[in-house]
Design a protein around this motif. Sequence first.
Motif, PDB file in Angstrom:
ATOM      1  N   LYS A 130       0.925  -1.070   0.036  1.00 28.62           N
ATOM      2  CA  LYS A 130       0.085   0.204   0.086  1.00 28.62           C
ATOM      3  C   LYS A 130       0.744   1.149   0.053  1.00 28.62           C
ATOM      4  N   ALA A 131       0.472   2.132  -0.794  1.00 29.80           N
ATOM      5  CA  ALA A 131       1.308   3.493  -0.987  1.00 29.80           C
ATOM      6  C   ALA A 131       0.078   4.689  -0.836  1.00 29.80           C
ATOM      7  N   GLY A 132      -0.088   5.111   0.344  1.00 32.10           N
ATOM      8  CA  GLY A 132      -1.109   6.021   0.505  1.00 32.10           C
ATOM      9  C   GLY A 132      -2.184   5.531   0.907  1.00 32.10           C
ATOM     10  N   GLU A 133      -3.254   6.212   0.898  1.00 29.89           N
ATOM     11  CA  GLU A 133      -4.665   5.878   1.163  1.00 29.89           C
ATOM     12  C   GLU A 133      -5.590   5.067   0.170  1.00 29.89           C
ATOM     13  N   THR A 134      -5.201   5.397  -1.118  1.00 32.23           N
ATOM     14  CA  THR A 134      -5.873   4.795  -2.145  1.00 32.23           C
ATOM     15  C   THR A 134      -5.179   4.093  -3.539  1.00 32.23           C
ATOM     16  N   THR A 135      -3.978   4.085  -3.168  1.00 32.98           N
ATOM     17  CA  THR A 135      -2.993   3.179  -4.228  1.00 32.98           C
ATOM     18  C   THR A 135      -2.219   2.090  -3.488  1.00 32.98           C
ATOM     19  N   VAL A 136      -2.215   1.084  -4.516  1.00 29.67           N
ATOM     20  CA  VAL A 136      -1.553  -0.173  -4.096  1.00 29.67           C
ATOM     21  C   VAL A 136      -0.705  -0.713  -5.161  1.00 29.67           C
ATOM     22  N   TYR A 137       0.464  -1.273  -4.930  1.00 28.94           N
ATOM     23  CA  TYR A 137       1.162  -1.920  -5.797  1.00 28.94           C
ATOM     24  C   TYR A 137       1.232  -3.392  -5.796  1.00 28.94           C
ATOM     25  N   HIS A 138       1.131  -3.846  -7.109  1.00 23.86           N
ATOM     26  CA  HIS A 138       1.123  -5.554  -7.252  1.00 23.86           C
ATOM     27  C   HIS A 138       2.524  -5.783  -7.262  1.00 23.86           C
ATOM     28  N   ARG A 139       3.080  -6.321  -6.138  1.00 27.16           N
ATOM     29  CA  ARG A 139       4.605  -6.544  -6.015  1.00 27.16           C
ATOM     30  C   ARG A 139       5.010  -7.831  -6.530  1.00 27.16           C
ATOM     31  N   GLY A 140       4.128  -9.045  -6.642  1.00 26.75           N
ATOM     32  CA  GLY A 140       4.445 -10.164  -7.220  1.00 26.75           C
ATOM     33  C   GLY A 140       3.267 -11.239  -7.537  1.00 26.75           C
ATOM     34  N   ILE A 141       3.408 -11.622  -8.478  1.00 26.70           N
ATOM     35  CA  ILE A 141       2.413 -12.677  -8.856  1.00 26.70           C
ATOM     36  C   ILE A 141       2.331 -13.887  -8.282  1.00 26.70           C
ATOM     37  N   GLY A 142       1.228 -14.309  -7.566  1.00 26.43           N
ATOM     38  CA  GLY A 142       1.102 -15.625  -6.898  1.00 26.43           C
ATOM     39  C   GLY A 142      -0.337 -15.946  -6.765  1.00 26.43           C
ATOM     40  N   VAL A 143      -0.734 -17.104  -6.441  1.00 26.25           N
ATOM     41  CA  VAL A 143      -1.890 -17.418  -6.604  1.00 26.25           C
ATOM     42  C   VAL A 143      -2.693 -16.947  -5.328  1.00 26.25           C
ATOM     43  N   LEU A 144      -4.099 -16.825  -5.079  1.00 27.56           N
ATOM     44  CA  LEU A 144      -4.964 -16.758  -4.236  1.00 27.56           C
ATOM     45  C   LEU A 144      -5.451 -18.095  -3.983  1.00 27.56           C
ATOM     46  N   LYS A 145      -5.155 -18.500  -2.766  1.00 26.61           N
ATOM     47  CA  LYS A 145      -5.671 -19.960  -2.481  1.00 26.61           C
ATOM     48  C   LYS A 145      -7.136 -19.644  -1.709  1.00 26.61           C
ATOM     49  N   LEU A 146      -8.073 -20.371  -1.999  1.00 25.91           N
ATOM     50  CA  LEU A 146      -9.297 -20.390  -1.188  1.00 25.91           C
ATOM     51  C   LEU A 146      -9.958 -21.744  -1.008  1.00 25.91           C
ATOM     52  N   ALA A 147     -10.330 -21.606   0.241  1.00 22.65           N
ATOM     53  CA  ALA A 147     -11.079 -22.987   0.685  1.00 22.65           C
ATOM     54  C   ALA A 147     -12.336 -22.822   1.278  1.00 22.65           C
ATOM     55  N   ILE A 148     -13.323 -23.642   1.204  1.00 21.13           N
ATOM     56  CA  ILE A 148     -14.550 -23.508   1.811  1.00 21.13           C
ATOM     57  C   ILE A 148     -14.550 -24.072   3.275  1.00 21.13           C
ATOM     58  N   GLY A 149     -14.897 -23.200   4.157  1.00 22.82           N
ATOM     59  CA  GLY A 149     -15.052 -23.755   5.747  1.00 22.82           C
ATOM     60  C   GLY A 149     -16.039 -24.513   5.846  1.00 22.82           C
ATOM     61  N   ARG A 150     -17.196 -23.923   5.215  1.00 27.08           N
ATOM     62  CA  ARG A 150     -18.600 -24.126   5.535  1.00 27.08           C
ATOM     63  C   ARG A 150     -19.564 -23.821   4.431  1.00 27.08           C
ATOM     64  N   ARG A 242      11.216 -15.202  -5.529  1.00 33.83           N
ATOM     65  CA  ARG A 242      10.036 -14.476  -6.434  1.00 33.83           C
ATOM     66  C   ARG A 242       9.651 -13.086  -5.990  1.00 33.83           C
ATOM     67  N   THR A 243       9.893 -12.997  -4.439  1.00 34.38           N
ATOM     68  CA  THR A 243       9.386 -12.006  -3.828  1.00 34.38           C
ATOM     69  C   THR A 243      10.322 -11.138  -3.267  1.00 34.38           C
ATOM     70  N   ALA A 244      11.387 -11.049  -3.892  1.00 35.29           N
ATOM     71  CA  ALA A 244      12.993 -10.753  -3.661  1.00 35.29           C
ATOM     72  C   ALA A 244      12.727  -9.108  -3.092  1.00 35.29           C
ATOM     73  N   ASN A 245      11.950  -8.317  -3.676  1.00 38.15           N
ATOM     74  CA  ASN A 245      11.725  -7.087  -3.456  1.00 38.15           C
ATOM     75  C   ASN A 245      10.745  -6.650  -2.719  1.00 38.15           C
ATOM     76  N   ASN A 246       9.896  -7.801  -2.337  1.00 36.89           N
ATOM     77  CA  ASN A 246       8.837  -7.348  -1.234  1.00 36.89           C
ATOM     78  C   ASN A 246       9.292  -6.987   0.361  1.00 36.89           C
ATOM     79  N   ILE A 247       8.396  -6.278   0.683  1.00 36.44           N
ATOM     80  CA  ILE A 247       8.670  -5.872   2.245  1.00 36.44           C
ATOM     81  C   ILE A 247       7.752  -6.734   2.970  1.00 36.44           C
ATOM     82  N   SER A 248       7.971  -7.901   3.821  1.00 35.51           N
ATOM     83  CA  SER A 248       7.176  -8.859   4.477  1.00 35.51           C
ATOM     84  C   SER A 248       6.053  -7.657   5.231  1.00 35.51           C
ATOM     85  N   SER A 249       4.872  -8.360   5.544  1.00 36.18           N
ATOM     86  CA  SER A 249       3.916  -7.798   6.223  1.00 36.18           C
ATOM     87  C   SER A 249       4.181  -7.290   7.626  1.00 36.18           C
TER      88      SER A 249
END
Length: 300
Positions: A130-150, A242-249
């Motif tokens: 995130k950069a500012g209130e309304t701007t986001v940088y996509h820093r690395g392509i990766g999957v969004l894993k989803l699973a049904i809990g119920r 793959r995420t070499a330039n990423n700042i971890s959360s």
Amino acid sequence: MRIYIIGAGAVGLLMASFLSEANYPVTVVTRREEHAEEIRKHGITRYNIDGQQQKFNVTSMTEQQIHIEEEAMVIVATKYDALQSLFPTLAAIRNVPLLFMQNGLLHYEQALALKHQDIAFGSAQFGAEKAGETTVYHRGIGVLKLAIGRGNDAIINIFEAASKEEFFIEWQEDAEQMLLEKALLNCFVNPLTALLQVRNGQLIHNEHAYHLLQQLYKELMQAFPQMQQKFPFQSVYNLCQRTANNISSMLADRQAGRKSEIETIVGAIIKKAQKMGADVPTLSVLYYLLLAIEESGEKM
């Protein structure tokens, strides 16, 4: 169907941009009215990995103003600590599917205690900053894993329509196992980057950091031997590369002087290892060092 995303951090804004791009009407729910007004006024600006800039018009409201339509879905993209105050609000919203995007393990049983028919969990493997209130940088392509809990496939249909190469959706059979796998991945990267105050790539390019990463991997695989086939060391190496330039959360939290998700990620893994009779001394040292830094209020 309108999609409400509660939480306007990096993950919330990035997901909002991709779902808006897939022609879903999106409402971002924020804590502050000033933030909501900025999003209403300027929309969301996303910088793609190739440097291209795109803007997406979405609506916004505060958590106090939230009013959910029946034909809607709610994505909860806050951090774990903020999630606790949201449960009464979520409990009052009955007839909508919920997707929880928190890191770690502590929220799993709490979320399933809600009475909703459809509850899913997500694990973000992409890079977002995130950069500012309304701007986001996509820093690395990766999957969004989803699973049904119920529940059924109400959530699946939405995300299959939005899936593409840059925002690829991968469905998992076991939600709890998926969250455990992500917590382990976070344990390899987050504590070390936060303590050493380096980007992800330095864990494999700095000789001493690399030694610590190898030691941490060996220790966690001894504690969770059933995960060794799922997580060969090369996969951890590739993640850092793959995420070499990423700042971890966790590093981002330290830089901003915020409370991190150390309890729901690292603390939860330590407790799980202890229940299995395993010792994780290196991870435990990292855990207490980070807690001491948080208590001191030290920033980068």
